[in-house]
Design a protein around this motif. Sequence first.
Motif: not given
Length: 263
Positions: A54, A57, A61
Amino acid sequence: MNLSVAYCSALGGREENEDCVGFCADERIGCFALADGTGGAKGGALAARAVVGEVLRSFQQVPGVRSCNVDWTLAAARRALGLARQRHPDCAQMNTTLATLVIDTLAATASWCHLGDSRIYLFRKGRARILTHDHSVLQAMLDAGLARGEVRARPERSALYATVGSRDIPPTAMCAGPLKLMSGDVFLLCSDGFWDSVDEGAMEEALDEAAFPETWMDGMLGRIPDLSASHMDNASAVAVWVGPRIEMTRVMRAPCADAHRAG
């Protein structure tokens, strides 16, 4: 300035590797993460993988705005752990440490945060400096003058008062501000199983002998007498070299690693 990276994750004498390492980098900016699933509760490996995944990720972004303030990594990690616990009710108490480093080569800065006893080191001009402060009960006792001696090789050092799943975040979880990079800086993120087996003097000695991060990692691992000994914890690390010692920027994306070396 350019970046070059190597990592390792050794099983040690354990039945399962509960460490996870990962990174995402290009010419401009890189995010590096390491998590060590805490013992005593089922699902440590799952927690570590969820948290590292996470964090990376979230970084992918919007990487350009994430180089100065890295508190988002703590939020991403805590969110991931909460979701993992919901999805795996049989592992509702799973937990993990976390160490994250973000390097922006254009701004020439590094920022970091951590929870638990996974560490981040800076090696400047070959000398080691621990950037993080262990969130262990033993370290707190040493700080308060209630205990003496070294942290290494003491079984009680594994009792932690702050992890990703803790209610409160200690002030020492975040760097005070971005560190200005110098050409030739070297960073090391590592789990407690790694730094407990390779002290700062051995790290410096291996660095002095190495031409590349891969050979540095080999040199440090080579200083551990027996990686598969029954007392050995999982031992994981990520090495990040900054500057002209590296011939070219190496663009990498790595999943969580439970293998040995890569570079």
